[in-house]
Design a protein around this motif. Structure first.
Motif, mmCIF file in Angstrom:
data_model
loop_
_atom_site.group_PDB
_atom_site.id
_atom_site.type_symbol
_atom_site.label_atom_id
_atom_site.label_comp_id
_atom_site.label_asym_id
_atom_site.label_seq_id
_atom_site.Cartn_x
_atom_site.Cartn_y
_atom_site.Cartn_z
ATOM 1 N N CYS A 57 0.834 -1.206 0.000
ATOM 2 C CA CYS A 57 0.000 0.000 0.000
ATOM 3 C C CYS A 57 0.871 1.259 0.000
ATOM 4 O O CYS A 57 1.656 1.471 0.925
ATOM 5 C CB CYS A 57 -0.925 0.006 1.212
ATOM 6 S SG CYS A 57 -1.950 1.490 1.270
ATOM 7 N N PRO A 58 0.730 2.111 -1.013
ATOM 8 C CA PRO A 58 1.579 3.298 -1.140
ATOM 9 C C PRO A 58 1.273 4.396 -0.121
ATOM 10 O O PRO A 58 2.088 5.303 0.066
ATOM 11 C CB PRO A 58 1.305 3.786 -2.566
ATOM 12 C CG PRO A 58 -0.042 3.272 -2.895
ATOM 13 C CD PRO A 58 -0.189 1.958 -2.151
ATOM 14 N N VAL A 59 0.130 4.320 0.517
ATOM 15 C CA VAL A 59 -0.226 5.386 1.458
ATOM 16 C C VAL A 59 -0.318 4.898 2.905
ATOM 17 O O VAL A 59 -0.779 5.626 3.790
ATOM 18 C CB VAL A 59 -1.553 6.075 1.047
ATOM 19 C CG1 VAL A 59 -1.391 6.776 -0.290
ATOM 20 C CG2 VAL A 59 -2.707 5.086 1.006
ATOM 21 N N ILE A 114 -3.034 0.264 5.331
ATOM 22 C CA ILE A 114 -3.382 -1.067 5.840
ATOM 23 C C ILE A 114 -2.559 -1.397 7.072
ATOM 24 O O ILE A 114 -1.346 -1.213 7.099
ATOM 25 C CB ILE A 114 -3.170 -2.157 4.775
ATOM 26 C CG1 ILE A 114 -3.845 -1.768 3.463
ATOM 27 C CG2 ILE A 114 -3.725 -3.494 5.283
ATOM 28 C CD1 ILE A 114 -3.672 -2.778 2.350
ATOM 29 N N CYS A 129 -7.306 5.272 2.297
ATOM 30 C CA CYS A 129 -7.293 4.492 1.052
ATOM 31 C C CYS A 129 -7.683 5.346 -0.149
ATOM 32 O O CYS A 129 -8.698 6.037 -0.126
ATOM 33 C CB CYS A 129 -8.261 3.317 1.176
ATOM 34 S SG CYS A 129 -8.404 2.323 -0.323
ATOM 35 N N THR A 130 -6.825 5.296 -1.196
ATOM 36 C CA THR A 130 -7.095 6.052 -2.427
ATOM 37 C C THR A 130 -7.707 5.167 -3.517
ATOM 38 O O THR A 130 -7.841 5.592 -4.654
ATOM 39 C CB THR A 130 -5.786 6.662 -2.960
ATOM 40 O OG1 THR A 130 -4.870 5.595 -3.248
ATOM 41 C CG2 THR A 130 -5.146 7.599 -1.936
ATOM 42 N N GLU A 131 -8.013 3.925 -3.151
ATOM 43 C CA GLU A 131 -8.643 2.978 -4.087
ATOM 44 C C GLU A 131 -7.751 2.667 -5.273
ATOM 45 O O GLU A 131 -8.230 2.495 -6.394
ATOM 46 C CB GLU A 131 -10.007 3.508 -4.547
ATOM 47 C CG GLU A 131 -10.928 3.833 -3.367
ATOM 48 C CD GLU A 131 -12.235 4.495 -3.785
ATOM 49 O OE1 GLU A 131 -12.725 4.178 -4.867
ATOM 50 O OE2 GLU A 131 -12.734 5.337 -3.014
ATOM 51 N N CYS A 132 -6.424 2.608 -5.028
ATOM 52 C CA CYS A 132 -5.485 2.386 -6.130
ATOM 53 C C CYS A 132 -5.493 0.949 -6.646
ATOM 54 O O CYS A 132 -5.100 0.689 -7.779
ATOM 55 C CB CYS A 132 -4.067 2.751 -5.686
ATOM 56 S SG CYS A 132 -3.351 1.578 -4.518
ATOM 57 N N GLY A 133 -5.867 0.008 -5.794
ATOM 58 C CA GLY A 133 -5.958 -1.381 -6.226
ATOM 59 C C GLY A 133 -4.703 -2.215 -6.037
ATOM 60 O O GLY A 133 -4.713 -3.418 -6.323
ATOM 61 N N CYS A 167 -3.214 -3.364 -3.384
ATOM 62 C CA CYS A 167 -3.370 -4.454 -2.417
ATOM 63 C C CYS A 167 -4.223 -5.579 -2.981
ATOM 64 O O CYS A 167 -3.977 -6.750 -2.692
ATOM 65 C CB CYS A 167 -3.982 -3.919 -1.127
ATOM 66 S SG CYS A 167 -5.595 -3.134 -1.347
HETATM 67 S S1 SF4 Z 1 -6.489 0.206 -2.613
HETATM 68 FE FE1 SF4 Z 1 -5.221 -0.925 -1.145
HETATM 69 S S2 SF4 Z 1 -3.094 -0.402 -1.673
HETATM 70 FE FE2 SF4 Z 1 -4.428 1.145 -2.624
HETATM 71 S S3 SF4 Z 1 -4.560 2.824 -1.119
HETATM 72 FE FE3 SF4 Z 1 -6.299 1.447 -0.738
HETATM 73 S S4 SF4 Z 1 -5.597 0.060 0.861
HETATM 74 FE FE4 SF4 Z 1 -3.771 1.017 -0.054
#
Ligand code: SF4
Ligand code: SF4
Length: 56
Positions: free
Chosen positions: A20-22, A25, A38-42, A44
């Motif tokens: 996770c970049p931010v 988790i 969470c930025t919903e980057c996907g 994880c």
């Molecule tokens: S989608 Fe997963 S990896 Fe991306 S910011 Fe959210 S928790 Fe972190």
């Protein structure tokens, strides 16, 4: 919607925490996502070896 962990599938391996970049988790008994971060980057979702995380 932020990432969601299925506690039945998570083995607490920690892979998603590292991916996770931010730093959203945290590992307790299972992985837990801080929905506020969470930025919903996907990342994880792709990294989890057990398919335990999904974006809903
Ligand atoms: S989608 Fe997963 S990896 Fe991306 S910011 Fe959210 S928790 Fe972190
Ligand atoms: S990568 Fe998957 S199995 Fe490993 S701690 Fe994260 S959610 Fe759990």
């Amino acid at each position: 919607m932020p990432a969601v962990v299925d506690a039945e599938l998570c083995t607490a391996c920690g892979t998603c925490v590292d991916e996770c970049p931010v730093g959203a988790i945290e590992l307790n008994d299972v992985a837990e996502v801080n929905a506020d971060l969470c930025t919903e980057c996907g990342s994880c979702v792709d990294a989890c070896p057990n398919g335990a995380i999904s974006l809903q």
